[in-house]
Design a protein around this motif. Sequence first.
Motif, PDB file in Angstrom:
ATOM      1  N   VAL A 179      -6.260  -5.400  -0.711  1.00  0.00           N
ATOM      2  CA  VAL A 179      -5.273  -6.203   0.261  1.00  0.00           C
ATOM      3  C   VAL A 179      -5.650  -7.665   0.702  1.00  0.00           C
ATOM      4  N   GLY A 180      -6.978  -7.732   1.253  1.00  0.00           N
ATOM      5  CA  GLY A 180      -7.349  -8.933   1.849  1.00  0.00           C
ATOM      6  C   GLY A 180      -6.548  -9.166   3.130  1.00  0.00           C
ATOM      7  N   ASP A 181      -6.236 -10.500   3.033  1.00  0.00           N
ATOM      8  CA  ASP A 181      -5.477 -10.980   4.354  1.00  0.00           C
ATOM      9  C   ASP A 181      -3.748 -11.316   3.951  1.00  0.00           C
ATOM     10  N   ARG A 182      -3.622 -10.693   3.016  1.00  0.00           N
ATOM     11  CA  ARG A 182      -2.048 -10.704   2.533  1.00  0.00           C
ATOM     12  C   ARG A 182      -1.109  -9.885   3.499  1.00  0.00           C
ATOM     13  N   PRO A 183       0.167 -10.235   3.787  1.00  0.00           N
ATOM     14  CA  PRO A 183       0.956  -9.348   4.587  1.00  0.00           C
ATOM     15  C   PRO A 183       1.265  -8.109   3.791  1.00  0.00           C
ATOM     16  N   VAL A 184       1.185  -7.328   4.600  1.00  0.00           N
ATOM     17  CA  VAL A 184       0.972  -5.901   4.057  1.00  0.00           C
ATOM     18  C   VAL A 184       2.183  -5.110   4.138  1.00  0.00           C
ATOM     19  N   TYR A 185       2.777  -4.249   3.432  1.00  0.00           N
ATOM     20  CA  TYR A 185       3.892  -3.453   3.624  1.00  0.00           C
ATOM     21  C   TYR A 185       3.374  -1.846   3.248  1.00  0.00           C
ATOM     22  N   LEU A 186       3.620  -0.885   4.221  1.00  0.00           N
ATOM     23  CA  LEU A 186       3.176   0.474   3.779  1.00  0.00           C
ATOM     24  C   LEU A 186       4.330   1.175   3.653  1.00  0.00           C
ATOM     25  N   SER A 187       4.361   1.969   2.430  1.00  0.00           N
ATOM     26  CA  SER A 187       5.182   2.723   2.025  1.00  0.00           C
ATOM     27  C   SER A 187       4.503   4.346   2.057  1.00  0.00           C
ATOM     28  N   VAL A 188       5.137   5.173   2.454  1.00  0.00           N
ATOM     29  CA  VAL A 188       4.703   6.506   2.632  1.00  0.00           C
ATOM     30  C   VAL A 188       5.468   7.588   2.187  1.00  0.00           C
TER      31      VAL A 188
ATOM     32  N   LEU B  40       0.004  -6.278   8.945  1.00  0.00           N
ATOM     33  CA  LEU B  40       1.023  -5.342   8.671  1.00  0.00           C
ATOM     34  C   LEU B  40       2.270  -5.935   9.047  1.00  0.00           C
ATOM     35  N   THR B  41       3.156  -5.742   8.085  1.00  0.00           N
ATOM     36  CA  THR B  41       4.617  -6.328   8.463  1.00  0.00           C
ATOM     37  C   THR B  41       5.718  -5.560   8.502  1.00  0.00           C
ATOM     38  N   GLY B  42       5.473  -4.331   7.930  1.00  0.00           N
ATOM     39  CA  GLY B  42       6.689  -3.400   8.012  1.00  0.00           C
ATOM     40  C   GLY B  42       6.318  -2.095   7.037  1.00  0.00           C
ATOM     41  N   ALA B  43       7.029  -1.045   7.254  1.00  0.00           N
ATOM     42  CA  ALA B  43       6.706   0.577   6.752  1.00  0.00           C
ATOM     43  C   ALA B  43       7.766   1.313   6.469  1.00  0.00           C
ATOM     44  N   ASP B  44       7.795   2.222   5.479  1.00  0.00           N
ATOM     45  CA  ASP B  44       8.761   3.349   5.638  1.00  0.00           C
ATOM     46  C   ASP B  44       8.137   4.882   5.401  1.00  0.00           C
ATOM     47  N   ILE B  45       8.687   5.700   5.690  1.00  0.00           N
ATOM     48  CA  ILE B  45       8.299   6.998   5.702  1.00  0.00           C
ATOM     49  C   ILE B  45       9.457   7.712   4.920  1.00  0.00           C
ATOM     50  N   VAL B  46       9.134   8.379   3.904  1.00  0.00           N
ATOM     51  CA  VAL B  46      10.283   8.942   3.167  1.00  0.00           C
ATOM     52  C   VAL B  46      10.100  10.110   2.536  1.00  0.00           C
ATOM     53  N   GLU B  47      11.119  10.892   1.854  1.00  0.00           N
ATOM     54  CA  GLU B  47      11.019  12.012   1.217  1.00  0.00           C
ATOM     55  C   GLU B  47      10.991  13.102   2.000  1.00  0.00           C
TER      56      GLU B  47
ATOM     57  N   VAL C  72       0.985  -1.131  -0.037  1.00  0.00           N
ATOM     58  CA  VAL C  72       0.197  -0.065   0.107  1.00  0.00           C
ATOM     59  C   VAL C  72       0.798   1.192   0.035  1.00  0.00           C
ATOM     60  N   HIS C  73       1.014   1.799  -1.097  1.00  0.00           N
ATOM     61  CA  HIS C  73       1.952   2.862  -1.578  1.00  0.00           C
ATOM     62  C   HIS C  73       1.161   4.169  -1.468  1.00  0.00           C
ATOM     63  N   PHE C  74       1.405   5.231  -0.565  1.00  0.00           N
ATOM     64  CA  PHE C  74       1.077   6.406  -0.428  1.00  0.00           C
ATOM     65  C   PHE C  74       1.874   7.391  -1.113  1.00  0.00           C
ATOM     66  N   ASP C  75       1.571   8.028  -2.134  1.00  0.00           N
ATOM     67  CA  ASP C  75       2.662   9.067  -2.871  1.00  0.00           C
ATOM     68  C   ASP C  75       1.752   9.837  -3.883  1.00  0.00           C
TER      69      ASP C  75
END
Length: 330
Positions: free
Chosen positions: A244-253, A291-298, A160-163
Amino acid sequence: MTSDLSGDAAPDQHQASDVIGPPDGRQVPRFAGPDTFARLPRLQDTGRAAVAIAGIPFDSGVSYRPGARFGPTAVRNGSKLLRPYHPGLQTSPLHVHQVADAGDIPANPFDIAEAIATIDQAARALLDRADHLVAIGGDHTIALPLLRATAARYGPLALVHFDAHLDTWDTYFGAPYTHGTPFRRAAEEGLLALDSSAHVGIRGPLYDAADLTDDKALGFATVSTADVARGGVDQAIDRIRERVGDRPVYLSVDIDVLDPAHAPGTGTPEPGGLTTRELQLILRGLAGLNLTGADIVEVAPAYDHAELTALAAANVGYEILGLFARQAAT
């Protein structure tokens, strides 16, 4: 459940007795204390953590304004005002389980390929000491090695990519590894469950109409800023959750998902973005996902005003920690 929104509320009933949290803001002023995210303990002092937070001061992949290498420090500074109880998620993100600041991952600013390899290796090492990793960039190039490390543990990830931008271009000036290419490379490497992945907040001019068709051909869905404006936050949340359903999710913001009025301190600003409130509500609406992991960038503080961008990014981190806390309590 009630909370005192005007001050540091007591942690909820899910607080773990052996967790080391930040100093009490009613005893140690929040402008004092550790220079860590939310004044949390350092990972070296806790040994292990449920969630580790790592800075990645790397911005050699940018195509416009540089300066995101100073993002981790700015976001940590912006996080000092965070309080322990989250009334929106009804949890205590810093006390339910151990959260610790792992410091910065140093990466070669003159060799992008070497930097990617270094970040990948360091992220894997951190995931030996923590269940989950939240990274603070740095530019969006860092998402590729983080996805490699996270997928190595959890398998293909629903991204799930917020951008404001797709970040699925093939190359810039012939270079395959930049802040505009990480999700093309991740798709090619099989790191993503593409039928469960989505961009959120996309807007602005493109190089060509093929940018959209190429992205769709990779398998991504898109919830644009216009979709959020017309359909509202709840509809956007429903679309993301269904995708997404029940998949392992990675958030990238990418903080440029926010309108420059809310986040001016970023490398590639695009007018017409989400408000900080909309982003907060969408993130809260993802509670219960795997949720498995995430990043906050830029975050590029040289272009910031009154810490607006750093404060927004710090609060994004807090929302993500709230999601992990809710996940741990179930």
